[in-house]
Scaffold this motif. Structure first.
Motif, PDB file in Angstrom:
ATOM      1  N   PRO A 179       2.342  -1.155  11.436  1.00  0.00           N
ATOM      2  CA  PRO A 179       3.740  -1.543  11.177  1.00  0.00           C
ATOM      3  C   PRO A 179       4.025  -1.785   9.691  1.00  0.00           C
ATOM      4  O   PRO A 179       5.160  -2.046   9.317  1.00  0.00           O
ATOM      5  CB  PRO A 179       3.876  -2.850  11.966  1.00  0.00           C
ATOM      6  N   PHE A 180       2.984  -1.667   8.871  1.00  0.00           N
ATOM      7  CA  PHE A 180       3.145  -1.936   7.445  1.00  0.00           C
ATOM      8  C   PHE A 180       3.275  -0.635   6.655  1.00  0.00           C
ATOM      9  O   PHE A 180       2.734   0.409   7.054  1.00  0.00           O
ATOM     10  CB  PHE A 180       1.959  -2.745   6.919  1.00  0.00           C
ATOM     11  N   SER A 181       3.990  -0.701   5.544  1.00  0.00           N
ATOM     12  CA  SER A 181       4.262   0.504   4.747  1.00  0.00           C
ATOM     13  C   SER A 181       3.117   0.790   3.774  1.00  0.00           C
ATOM     14  O   SER A 181       3.255   0.674   2.562  1.00  0.00           O
ATOM     15  CB  SER A 181       5.566   0.318   3.954  1.00  0.00           C
ATOM     16  N   ASN A 182       1.980   1.109   4.334  1.00  0.00           N
ATOM     17  CA  ASN A 182       0.811   1.399   3.519  1.00  0.00           C
ATOM     18  C   ASN A 182       0.707   2.890   3.199  1.00  0.00           C
ATOM     19  O   ASN A 182       1.327   3.733   3.852  1.00  0.00           O
ATOM     20  CB  ASN A 182      -0.464   0.935   4.229  1.00  0.00           C
ATOM     21  N   THR A 239      -5.132  -2.517   3.386  1.00  0.00           N
ATOM     22  CA  THR A 239      -3.975  -3.417   3.482  1.00  0.00           C
ATOM     23  C   THR A 239      -4.343  -4.891   3.393  1.00  0.00           C
ATOM     24  O   THR A 239      -3.481  -5.730   3.150  1.00  0.00           O
ATOM     25  CB  THR A 239      -3.223  -3.211   4.810  1.00  0.00           C
ATOM     26  N   TYR A 240      -5.629  -5.225   3.593  1.00  0.00           N
ATOM     27  CA  TYR A 240      -5.982  -6.645   3.621  1.00  0.00           C
ATOM     28  C   TYR A 240      -7.432  -6.876   3.181  1.00  0.00           C
ATOM     29  O   TYR A 240      -8.372  -6.260   3.698  1.00  0.00           O
ATOM     30  CB  TYR A 240      -5.812  -7.205   5.036  1.00  0.00           C
ATOM     31  N   GLY A 241      -7.613  -7.751   2.202  1.00  0.00           N
ATOM     32  CA  GLY A 241      -8.940  -8.206   1.807  1.00  0.00           C
ATOM     33  C   GLY A 241      -9.806  -7.181   1.095  1.00  0.00           C
ATOM     34  O   GLY A 241     -11.008  -7.390   0.956  1.00  0.00           O
ATOM     35  N   GLU A 297       2.212  -6.587   1.848  1.00  0.00           N
ATOM     36  CA  GLU A 297       2.971  -7.047   3.014  1.00  0.00           C
ATOM     37  C   GLU A 297       2.119  -7.878   3.971  1.00  0.00           C
ATOM     38  O   GLU A 297       2.597  -8.853   4.548  1.00  0.00           O
ATOM     39  CB  GLU A 297       3.545  -5.843   3.767  1.00  0.00           C
ATOM     40  N   VAL A 298       0.854  -7.491   4.138  1.00  0.00           N
ATOM     41  CA  VAL A 298      -0.011  -8.194   5.086  1.00  0.00           C
ATOM     42  C   VAL A 298      -0.287  -9.613   4.624  1.00  0.00           C
ATOM     43  O   VAL A 298      -0.307 -10.559   5.430  1.00  0.00           O
ATOM     44  CB  VAL A 298      -1.333  -7.421   5.290  1.00  0.00           C
ATOM     45  N   TYR A 299      -0.483  -9.790   3.321  1.00  0.00           N
ATOM     46  CA  TYR A 299      -0.719 -11.132   2.783  1.00  0.00           C
ATOM     47  C   TYR A 299       0.513 -12.011   3.003  1.00  0.00           C
ATOM     48  O   TYR A 299       0.390 -13.193   3.340  1.00  0.00           O
ATOM     49  CB  TYR A 299      -1.053 -11.056   1.291  1.00  0.00           C
ATOM     50  N   LEU A 321      -0.722 -15.183  -3.110  1.00  0.00           N
ATOM     51  CA  LEU A 321      -1.750 -14.659  -4.010  1.00  0.00           C
ATOM     52  C   LEU A 321      -1.604 -15.147  -5.446  1.00  0.00           C
ATOM     53  O   LEU A 321      -2.419 -14.806  -6.295  1.00  0.00           O
ATOM     54  CB  LEU A 321      -1.709 -13.116  -3.992  1.00  0.00           C
ATOM     55  N   GLY A 322      -0.582 -15.946  -5.693  1.00  0.00           N
ATOM     56  CA  GLY A 322      -0.339 -16.416  -7.053  1.00  0.00           C
ATOM     57  C   GLY A 322      -1.509 -17.175  -7.648  1.00  0.00           C
ATOM     58  O   GLY A 322      -1.841 -17.019  -8.828  1.00  0.00           O
TER      59      GLY A 322
END
Length: 410
Positions: free
Chosen positions: A73-76, A298-300, A310-312, A319-320
């Motif tokens: 579902p993410f725009s990767n 997308t993650y990690g 988007e996943v984060y 992530l700042g």
């Protein structure tokens, strides 16, 4: 060709310390060469079209990523997802390449190069201890302390890889000695020295990863032990090793208090221990997007910072606070298994396990009695960091894997 590839692996090991333009691209070059080797050796076009199980399992990884990309579902990015899927198995591709080229290298040459690498790492380590922060300034590496102790890096960019190197070095040297291969009571004494050496180095380097190499060593030791009452002997020896490590590293030190505290943070997200956060959120994504995951890259993972954030945002991870002074993300790559589960889901996990099983039978099964060691070490390391994705780590494994193959010839 074989010598050139082998020297590229050595250069990859040294890439953090060598000021050569473009040296960071060696990993990508080796992955490309490894894939070329795999496709050319595992697909037979001369006598009909025959594809080995290893090649099929490799293609299955690519195919599963295509499916995951389509349902995510993410725009990767599709291209970046495929790249990340190859990065996930980088260490296995490196080992496969090492397995192929080692056949064309002389035993003396391999032993000479391995010993040279060991000397360079030890010299870098000693210089780091002697010069302190000055060494980090010379090598342009981060200055970090743990419990008031400077964390040495030697010729590497971080302390973790120094710990990995010493861990696998001590273990492999022991497993290839005559004392181990003969398996008598002297083997216990030598193994006890290995445990003591690892515990002392762990204290100096302030890295717990040094003890990881002992786990597969004890398994291989027990598995190959022909002595009577080996279960009782192994149990007694394990108990003695545990008390020795506790004594040498001081039970009240950070090694235990911090480890126990960190382990408790793998089951929640109300803290700032990034390794625990990445694992917890990874498992949450694994369950939420069952059985496909969020998609590779997308993650990690390293690619995720180039692909989509988007996943984060979805898991509420800001992530700042994970950006260093140079603008690079840090910490979000610190849990390999959490990242893999979140990105690839159950389908990706099954496909990876299938690849590892076939890979083991095809490649590591040739390493005689030591076949368990490399596989165990590689898998264990994936649980605590981004080891599988790290080119330097992959090179460390390959340097000693080729060394094992050479020693078995003697």
């Amino acid at each position: 060709m074989a010598v050139g590839v082998y020297l590229l692996i050595v250069l990859s090991l040294m890439q953090d310390i060598l000021p050569i333009p473009g040296i960071n691209l060696i990993d990508e070059i080796l992955v490309f060469i490894a894939i070329c080797y795999l496709l050319s050796h595992e697909i037979n076009l001369k006598n009909g079209f025959k594809v080995s199980y290893l090649a099929l399992s490799f293609f299955l990884i690519i195919f599963s990523q295509i499916i995951t990309y389509l349902v995510s579902p993410f725009s990767n990015s599709f291209a970046l997802g495929i790249i990340q899927s190859l990065i996930h198995i980088k260490v296995f591709l490196f080992i496969y390449l090492s397995y192929k080229v080692s056949k064309f290298l002389s035993t003396k040459f391999i032993i000479y190069i391995t010993r040279t690498c060991i000397i360079l790492v030890i010299v870098g380590f000693i210089l780091n201890l002697m010069l302190g922060e000055s060494w980090h300034l010379i090598t342009n590496t981060a200055i970090k302390y743990r419990e008031g102790v400077l964390r040495p890096v030697g010729i590497f960019e971080n302390t973790a890889n120094l710990g990995y190197f010493f861990s696998i070095m001590i273990s492999v040297i022991y497993l290839t000695t005559d004392t181990f291969t003969k398996m008598n009571y002297k083997s216990y004494g030598l193994l006890f020295l290995v445990v003591i050496s690892s515990a002392i180095l762990m204290k100096i380097i302030t890295v717990r990863k040094l003890l990881l190499g002992l786990i597969p060593v004890l398994v291989v030791f027990h598995n190959n032990n022909p002595l009577k009452n080996k279960i009782l002997l192994s149990a007694f020896f394990l108990l003695a090793c545990t008390f020795t490590i506790l004594f040498l590293s001081n039970i009240d030190s950070y090694i235990y208090t911090e480890t126990l505290e960190n382990l408790s943070k793998f089951s929640s997200n109300d803290h700032h221990y990034i390794r625990g956060l990445m694992f917890y959120n990874g498992v949450s994504l694994f369950l939420e997007y069952f059985p496909f995951g969020t998609g590779a890259g997308t993650y990690g993972t390293i690619i995720s910072t180039l692909n989509t954030l988007e996943v984060y945002n979805h898991v509420g991870l800001d992530l700042g606070w994970l950006v260093n002074d140079t603008g690079k993300y840090v910490g979000i790559f610190d849990n390999g298994i959490g990242a893999f589960l979140g990105e690839n889901g159950l389908i990706g996990l099954i496909v990876l396990i299938n690849f590892i099983i076939i890979f083991y039978k095809k490649v590591l099964n040739s390493v005689s009695d030591l076949k368990l060691y490399i596989l165990f070490f590689v898998i264990i390391c994936s649980f605590i960091g981004p080891a599988w994705q790290d080119g330097v780590y992959s090179s460390i494994v390959c340097i000693f894997y080729i060394y094992i193959l050479a020693k078995l010839r003697v």
